[in-house]
Design an enzyme around this catalytic site. Structure first.
Site, PDB file in Angstrom:
ATOM      1  N   GLY A  48       0.854  -1.199   0.000  1.00 25.92           N
ATOM      2  CA  GLY A  48       0.000   0.000   0.000  1.00 25.92           C
ATOM      3  C   GLY A  48       0.883   1.240   0.000  1.00 25.92           C
ATOM      4  N   SER A  49       1.814   1.280  -0.969  1.00 20.92           N
ATOM      5  CA  SER A  49       2.941   2.222  -0.916  1.00 20.92           C
ATOM      6  C   SER A  49       2.744   3.544  -1.647  1.00 20.92           C
ATOM      7  CB  SER A  49       4.163   1.540  -1.556  1.00 20.92           C
ATOM      8  OG  SER A  49       3.858   1.203  -2.915  1.00 20.92           O
ATOM      9  N   SER A  50       1.596   3.732  -2.325  1.00 18.64           N
ATOM     10  CA  SER A  50       1.552   4.837  -3.293  1.00 18.64           C
ATOM     11  C   SER A  50       0.879   6.121  -2.811  1.00 18.64           C
ATOM     12  CB  SER A  50       0.834   4.348  -4.552  1.00 18.64           C
ATOM     13  OG  SER A  50      -0.424   3.814  -4.199  1.00 18.64           O
ATOM     14  N   THR A  51       0.116   6.053  -1.734  1.00 11.56           N
ATOM     15  CA  THR A  51      -0.565   7.255  -1.231  1.00 11.56           C
ATOM     16  C   THR A  51      -0.620   7.191   0.297  1.00 11.56           C
ATOM     17  OG1 THR A  51      -2.711   6.139  -1.428  1.00 11.56           O
ATOM     18  CG2 THR A  51      -2.095   7.532  -3.263  1.00 11.56           C
ATOM     19  N   GLU A  75      -2.725   0.905  -8.738  1.00 11.44           N
ATOM     20  CA  GLU A  75      -2.985   2.216  -9.346  1.00 11.44           C
ATOM     21  C   GLU A  75      -3.253   2.071 -10.837  1.00 11.44           C
ATOM     22  OE1 GLU A  75      -3.369   4.799  -7.509  1.00 11.44           O
ATOM     23  OE2 GLU A  75      -2.544   4.022  -5.638  1.00 11.44           O
ATOM     24  N   ASP A 111      -2.863  -6.431  -7.553  1.00 14.92           N
ATOM     25  CA  ASP A 111      -3.683  -6.736  -6.382  1.00 14.92           C
ATOM     26  C   ASP A 111      -2.865  -7.435  -5.284  1.00 14.92           C
ATOM     27  OD1 ASP A 111      -5.590  -7.357  -4.568  1.00 14.92           O
ATOM     28  OD2 ASP A 111      -6.743  -8.691  -5.898  1.00 14.92           O
ATOM     29  N   LEU A 139      -2.698  -1.164   3.521  1.00 14.86           N
ATOM     30  CA  LEU A 139      -3.739  -1.228   2.487  1.00 14.86           C
ATOM     31  C   LEU A 139      -5.034  -0.599   2.987  1.00 14.86           C
ATOM     32  CD1 LEU A 139      -3.685  -4.828   0.967  1.00 14.86           C
ATOM     33  CD2 LEU A 139      -2.549  -2.776   0.138  1.00 14.86           C
ATOM     34  N   TYR A 225      -6.925   2.957  13.014  1.00 11.92           N
ATOM     35  CA  TYR A 225      -7.432   4.190  13.600  1.00 11.92           C
ATOM     36  C   TYR A 225      -8.360   3.789  14.746  1.00 11.92           C
ATOM     37  CZ  TYR A 225      -9.819   8.572  14.360  1.00 11.92           C
ATOM     38  OH  TYR A 225     -10.337   9.686  14.954  1.00 11.92           O
ATOM     39  N   TYR A 235     -16.737   4.348  13.347  1.00 11.44           N
ATOM     40  CA  TYR A 235     -15.424   3.775  13.062  1.00 11.44           C
ATOM     41  C   TYR A 235     -15.018   2.721  14.106  1.00 11.44           C
ATOM     42  CZ  TYR A 235     -10.988   3.419  10.706  1.00 11.44           C
ATOM     43  OH  TYR A 235      -9.930   2.921   9.988  1.00 11.44           O
TER      44      TYR A 235
HETATM   45  P1  NAD Z   1      -4.883   5.427   1.051  1.00  8.03           P
HETATM   46  O1  NAD Z   1      -6.167   5.247   0.323  1.00  8.03           O
HETATM   47  O2  NAD Z   1      -4.181   6.731   0.929  1.00  8.03           O
HETATM   48  O3  NAD Z   1      -3.821   4.287   0.639  1.00  8.03           O
HETATM   49  C1  NAD Z   1      -4.183   2.982   0.327  1.00  8.03           C
HETATM   50  C2  NAD Z   1      -3.038   2.273  -0.382  1.00  8.03           C
HETATM   51  O4  NAD Z   1      -3.436   0.911  -0.609  1.00  8.03           O
HETATM   52  C3  NAD Z   1      -2.667   2.835  -1.759  1.00  8.03           C
HETATM   53  O5  NAD Z   1      -1.272   2.726  -1.950  1.00  8.03           O
HETATM   54  C4  NAD Z   1      -3.377   1.865  -2.741  1.00  8.03           C
HETATM   55  O6  NAD Z   1      -2.761   1.781  -4.015  1.00  8.03           O
HETATM   56  C5  NAD Z   1      -3.209   0.586  -1.976  1.00  8.03           C
HETATM   57  N1  NAD Z   1      -4.170  -0.463  -2.334  1.00  8.03           N
HETATM   58  C6  NAD Z   1      -5.520  -0.456  -2.183  1.00  8.03           C
HETATM   59  N2  NAD Z   1      -6.034  -1.630  -2.603  1.00  8.03           N
HETATM   60  C7  NAD Z   1      -4.979  -2.397  -3.019  1.00  8.03           C
HETATM   61  C8  NAD Z   1      -4.856  -3.701  -3.548  1.00  8.03           C
HETATM   62  N3  NAD Z   1      -5.902  -4.499  -3.733  1.00  8.03           N
HETATM   63  N4  NAD Z   1      -3.616  -4.128  -3.887  1.00  8.03           N
HETATM   64  C9  NAD Z   1      -2.521  -3.339  -3.725  1.00  8.03           C
HETATM   65  N5  NAD Z   1      -2.587  -2.112  -3.195  1.00  8.03           N
HETATM   66  C10 NAD Z   1      -3.796  -1.646  -2.858  1.00  8.03           C
HETATM   67  O7  NAD Z   1      -5.203   5.073   2.567  1.00  8.03           O
HETATM   68  P2  NAD Z   1      -4.601   5.528   3.981  1.00  8.03           P
HETATM   69  O8  NAD Z   1      -5.579   6.435   4.613  1.00  8.03           O
HETATM   70  O9  NAD Z   1      -3.178   5.902   3.882  1.00  8.03           O
HETATM   71  O10 NAD Z   1      -4.752   4.149   4.756  1.00  8.03           O
HETATM   72  C11 NAD Z   1      -3.688   3.241   4.943  1.00  8.03           C
HETATM   73  C12 NAD Z   1      -3.893   2.528   6.270  1.00  8.03           C
HETATM   74  O11 NAD Z   1      -3.844   3.488   7.330  1.00  8.03           O
HETATM   75  C13 NAD Z   1      -5.276   1.841   6.381  1.00  8.03           C
HETATM   76  O12 NAD Z   1      -5.133   0.637   7.067  1.00  8.03           O
HETATM   77  C14 NAD Z   1      -6.074   2.842   7.218  1.00  8.03           C
HETATM   78  O13 NAD Z   1      -7.142   2.224   7.923  1.00  8.03           O
HETATM   79  C15 NAD Z   1      -4.980   3.349   8.153  1.00  8.03           C
HETATM   80  N6  NAD Z   1      -5.285   4.635   8.828  1.00  8.03           N
HETATM   81  C16 NAD Z   1      -5.772   5.696   8.131  1.00  8.03           C
HETATM   82  C17 NAD Z   1      -6.083   6.882   8.819  1.00  8.03           C
HETATM   83  C18 NAD Z   1      -6.637   8.096   8.094  1.00  8.03           C
HETATM   84  O14 NAD Z   1      -7.186   8.973   8.752  1.00  8.03           O
HETATM   85  N7  NAD Z   1      -6.470   8.197   6.797  1.00  8.03           N
HETATM   86  C19 NAD Z   1      -5.863   6.972  10.199  1.00  8.03           C
HETATM   87  C20 NAD Z   1      -5.314   5.889  10.870  1.00  8.03           C
HETATM   88  C21 NAD Z   1      -5.032   4.709  10.167  1.00  8.03           C
END
Ligand code: NAD
Length: 393
Positions: A48-51, A75, A111, A139, A225, A235
């Protein structure tokens, strides 16, 4: 082409290559300006490295500790007429910056839940890294195809046990309104756990262990979270929270299965921030707009990169990291402490359609939202022609 944001509901359907690159560069600059972070990882797999938090984890690993990184993400590639997704451009920019610094970086786009992508990752690690000493599981996905049965599971964002009515903010229509959310049934809860719980994290660690690709003392963490009362109904104590509880089970299972390798597995709780994942969750845009206001006033506001830099240097790689009663690493204290929550709750109770823009920092929220897609980034010329066909290979 000249690229302007195309917003549909809670998502932006295009992305700006130069803007994404500038946003990645800002994060790299922040990490590079932090001085010596102490000891840290050398060979890192980020799932899950891209965002969002995963991208920040990759940037801290590479530019904070000089680590080799293998990223896995999902992506969309660009075409002549349609831009790629933001994560694609972020990854292209990350690769360019890593190359300029002589840092190994490879990314697998596909995936992460599938056996095929896991096999590709194992091959790359064997060939380029030897073993990994850190595995980040970041992810956020609405669905998962089971790699053995082919069955597709969908996650649901619903309360558990009872219906819940709450305020929410519709970013599309600029409207505060009430939403009534019906409770999830057993199947919806089970499916959400299947998608966002710990099973796939465990499968990744199992595949790495079976191929002898885990270094002795390897650390791994999955992000969660937890939040507080305001967000618990949708949540923490809702379907997604049930899935996140399963991460605690998975962390213990990973440790017990990999005792011989002294593997450490943690669930890390991070603060609420604008990301593509969080903007899709009802209530979150309103809650985040309010915490931005309060935390900026308190001087405690942080983005993904500050949170992850702190997680690595003050928790994950600290001598004896402080754990909560469930054994988790906590980076959410500045948001969830009683005093800050009381201020947020006071605003929450007062907020109406009329005073929303005054009481909240929606301007800050919206700026961060646009930035996720490479728009509204400081110093970028949005009238300049863009080539959407950026590559990272
Ligand atoms: P995001 O949407 O920015 O990032 C998701 C990443 O997962 C992306 O790199 C995407 O390409 C990748 N991805 C999604 N489906 C995929 C698949 N099938 N195969 C490969 N890659 C896949 O999300 P984020 O907010 O950075 O969330 C990341 C983690 O952090 C999650 O577990 C989320 O619950 C947790 N988190 C988020 C927050 C928040 O407020 N955003 C707070 C605490 C924890």
């Amino acid at each position: 082409m000249v690229i302007k944001p195309k917003i549909r509901g809670f998502i932006c359907t295009n992305a700006h290559p130069d803007g994404c690159a500038a946003s990645v560069a800002q994060q790299i600059e922040y990490v590079s300006s932090q001085g010596d972070l102490g000891s840290g990882p050398k060979n890192v797999l980020v799932i899950g490295s891209s965002t969002g938090y995963g991208l920040a984890s990759r940037i801290v690993s590479a530019f904070g500790y000089g680590a080799k990184t293998l990223g896995v993400c999902f992506e969309k590639a660009p075409t002549e007429r349609k831009t790629a997704t933001a994560g694609w451009y972020n990854t292209a920019a990350f690769h360019k910056e890593a190359k300029a610094k002589g840092l190994f970086a490879e990314t697998i786009n596909g995936d992460a839940f599938s056996n095929e992508i896991k096999a590709q990752a194992l091959e790359t690690i064997k060939r380029e890294m030897g073993q990994v000493d850190l595995v980040i599981y970041s992810l956020a996905s609405p669905r998962r195809t089971d790699p053995e049965t082919g069955e597709v599971f969908k996650s649901t964002l619903k309360p558990v046990g009872q219906a819940y009515t709450t305020k929410t903010y519709d970013t599309d229509k600029d409207r505060i309104h009430e939403i009534a959310l019906e409770p999830a049934n057993e199947d919806e809860i089970a499916q959400t756990i299947k998608v966002m719980g710990g099973e796939d994290w465990e499968l990744w660690l199992e595949a790495l262990a079976d191929a002898d690709l885990l270094a002795d003392g390897c650390k791994t963490t999955a992000y969660t979270y937890i939040g507080k009362e305001l967000t618990w109904p949708i949540y923490g104590q809702a379907t997604i929270g049930k899935a996140k509880e399963d991460l605690d089970r998975a962390a213990a299972a990973i440790v017990s299965k990999n005792k011989a390798k002294n593997v450490e597995a943690y669930v890390s709780s991070l603060k609420a921030l604008v990301t593509q994942a969080s903007s899709a969750i009802p209530v979150m845009p309103l809650y985040i707009s309010l915490i931005y206001k309060v935390m900026k006033e308190e001087g405690t506001h942080e983005g993904c990169i500050e949170q992850i830099k702190g997680l690595f240097s003050e928790r994950l790689f600290a001598e004896s990291p402080e754990l909560d009663e469930q054994g988790r690493l906590r980076m959410d204290g500045k948001e969830t402490n009683e005093a800050t929550q009381a201020k947020i709750k006071a605003l929450w109770d007062q907020v109406t359609q009329e005073n929303f823009h005054e009481l909240s920092d929606y301007a800050g929220y919206h700026h961060e939202f646009l930035k996720l897609f490479g728009f509204d980034v400081e110093g970028v010329d949005y009238e300049a022609e863009q080539n959407p066909l950026a590559e990272w290979k």
